[in-house]
Design an enzyme around this catalytic site. Structure first.
Site, PDB file in Angstrom:
ATOM      1  N   THR A   1       0.867  -1.191   0.000  1.00 29.41           N
ATOM      2  CA  THR A   1       0.000   0.000   0.000  1.00 29.41           C
ATOM      3  C   THR A   1       0.895   1.229   0.000  1.00 29.41           C
ATOM      4  OG1 THR A   1      -0.084   0.324   2.404  1.00 29.41           O
ATOM      5  CG2 THR A   1      -1.622  -1.289   1.454  1.00 29.41           C
ATOM      6  N   ASP A   2       0.293   2.409  -0.103  1.00 30.71           N
ATOM      7  CA  ASP A   2       1.091   3.632  -0.087  1.00 30.71           C
ATOM      8  C   ASP A   2       1.827   3.806   1.246  1.00 30.71           C
ATOM      9  OD1 ASP A   2       0.303   4.215  -2.627  1.00 30.71           O
ATOM     10  OD2 ASP A   2      -1.298   5.595  -2.027  1.00 30.71           O
ATOM     11  N   CYS A   3       1.168   3.386   2.350  1.00 30.71           N
ATOM     12  CA  CYS A   3       1.789   3.558   3.664  1.00 30.71           C
ATOM     13  C   CYS A   3       2.609   2.335   4.082  1.00 30.71           C
ATOM     14  CB  CYS A   3       0.746   3.901   4.712  1.00 30.71           C
ATOM     15  SG  CYS A   3      -0.692   2.838   4.707  1.00 30.71           S
ATOM     16  N   TYR A   4       2.360   1.209   3.474  1.00 33.02           N
ATOM     17  CA  TYR A   4       3.134  -0.019   3.733  1.00 33.02           C
ATOM     18  C   TYR A   4       3.549  -0.601   2.379  1.00 33.02           C
ATOM     19  CZ  TYR A   4       1.388   0.230   8.531  1.00 33.02           C
ATOM     20  OH  TYR A   4       1.098   0.635   9.810  1.00 33.02           O
ATOM     21  N   PRO A   5       4.580  -0.017   1.750  1.00 30.79           N
ATOM     22  CA  PRO A   5       4.876  -0.357   0.359  1.00 30.79           C
ATOM     23  C   PRO A   5       5.572  -1.707   0.149  1.00 30.79           C
ATOM     24  CG  PRO A   5       6.426   1.285   1.180  1.00 30.79           C
ATOM     25  CD  PRO A   5       5.393   1.111   2.241  1.00 30.79           C
TER      26      PRO A   5
END
Length: 390
Positions: free
Chosen positions: A138-142
């Site tokens: 994800t954007d916060c957990y790439p």
């Protein structure tokens, strides 16, 4: 009421507390009577150490750089599938979980040599395990992949959680069939070849408090060497079972849900079990202190192996088909003799619970109380069906 929890804890702190194990008070009550024994003893300690498949651990690991989100991804620990349906770094490992490549019962009977219970045991033994995460990013957990070796010291949190433990009473398993049955109660030989049972009898925590007068949500316990707590009724808890004249249940009844800090646990009181033809399980040492609040508490704690009877159940056909299959009752004393009689046949018995370790746990808990290292707690809520004495 003879004494309160607060008065018992004051005696613990002053070094004046009197503690006896559940086995010891049997003789004491026979010699002096329950009323006098209740005056002399402040706390009775119990213990049990047997396999229970409803055991698990959840962990929270320190984030990698860049960060990764386990939730919704795939996680294995030493090849054993973990549950990753929580947040970014929370993972649950059930004791019965298996590696994907385990043949299970494809090669019958399966040996189940490694599973979640072995992972939990390794952590408590101070060994490293291999965590592998595959995520979607994800954007916060790439990050999408992460592999690391971890021990308990590398984890933010590690908690043992047993949704069900401490069964108050359980079946004696036999096999009336024509072939060997591989069950969670162990290997059962055909045509009443043996009988297996799983209980610590007179030392068993909930048999010493059959109506749950002192044990409830919030009770502090000995859990695999650490301090743990009763956090809820265990799954399959039966609140109102049929009872005999001594208030003992006649069928599987009360259970406890338990939690404790895995980092504080002792490998001597935790053991993975590979159950042939069935799966993986985990033996967890449990000790519960029973405060002697009144004479009735002592009456219940004086239960002896001769008093406790268990239903004999056929696991060859009746149990798997959901039928009662009750072949009568037998006492703990008869089971401990090494054989029982069923339909005129002498049947050898075996136990999956360690009486030696159960006794050791009850004594270890007693020593901690005597040293002032373990204080008792008052339950914050009753378990279903309980008749709290407070």
């Amino acid at each position: 009421m003879i004494r309160t929890i607060e008065e018992i804890n004051a005696r613990i702190k002053s070094g004046k507390v009197v503690v006896a194990t559940a086995e010891e008070v049997v003789g004491l009550v026979r010699e002096k009577g329950a009323a006098q024994a209740a005056k002399e003893v402040d706390v009775v300690t119990t213990g049990t150490f047997g396999p229970m498949c409803s055991s698990a651990a959840y962990i929270n690991f320190r984030q990698s750089t860049p960060k990764i989100k386990c939730g919704g991804g795939r996680v294995t620990i030493d090849g054993v599938r973990g549950y990753a349906g929580f947040a970014a770094a929370d993972v649950l490992i059930g004791c019965s979980a298996l590696p994907d490549d385990d043949p299970r019962n494809a090669v019958y009977p399966g040996l189940f040599q490694f599973g979640g219970a072995h992972v939990i045991q390794k952590l408590v033994e101070g060994k490293k395990v291999k965590l592998e995460v595959r995520a979607y990013g994800t954007d916060c957990y790439p990050r999408r992949e992460y592999t690391v070796e971890l021990g308990l010291e590398d984890l933010n949190d590690a908690v043992l959680f047993d949704p069900r433990n401490a069964y108050q009473l359980y079946n004696v398993a036999v096999n009336l069939g024509e072939k060997t049955a591989y069950t969670y109660m162990g290997v059962l030989k055909p045509r009443l070849g043996n009988a297996n049972f799983s209980t610590a009898g007179a030392l068993s925590p909930l048999l010493n408090d059959p109506k749950l007068r002192t044990i409830g949500i919030g009770t502090r316990i000995f859990l695999a060497g650490a301090e743990g707590y009763v956090v809820w009724p265990g799954t399959q808890h039966v609140a109102k079972p049929q009872r005999d004249a001594k208030d003992l249940p006649l069928s599987p009844s009360a259970t406890l849900a338990l939690m404790g800090d895995l980092k504080q646990m002792d490998a001597r009181y935790m053991r993975a079990a590979s159950v042939t033809g069935y799966g993986v399980s985990l033996s967890v040492g449990l000790g519960v202190p029973i405060p002697v609040l009144d004479e009735q508490v002592m009456v219940h704690c004086a239960v002896a192996d001769e008093d406790i009877t268990y239903p004999i159940i056929d696991y060859g056909e009746a149990y798997p088909m959901g039928r009662s299959g009750n072949l009568g009752r037998v006492s703990m004393a008869e089971l401990m003799s090494g054989h029982i009689e069923i339909d005129g046949k002498t049947v050898p018995t075996g136990c999956t619970t360690s009486r030696v370790y159960s006794r050791r746990i009850a004594d270890e808990l007693r020593q901690r109380i005597l040293r002032g290292e373990f204080l008792l707690t008052r339950p914050v809520a009753a378990l279903p069906g309980a008749e709290l004495a407070y």
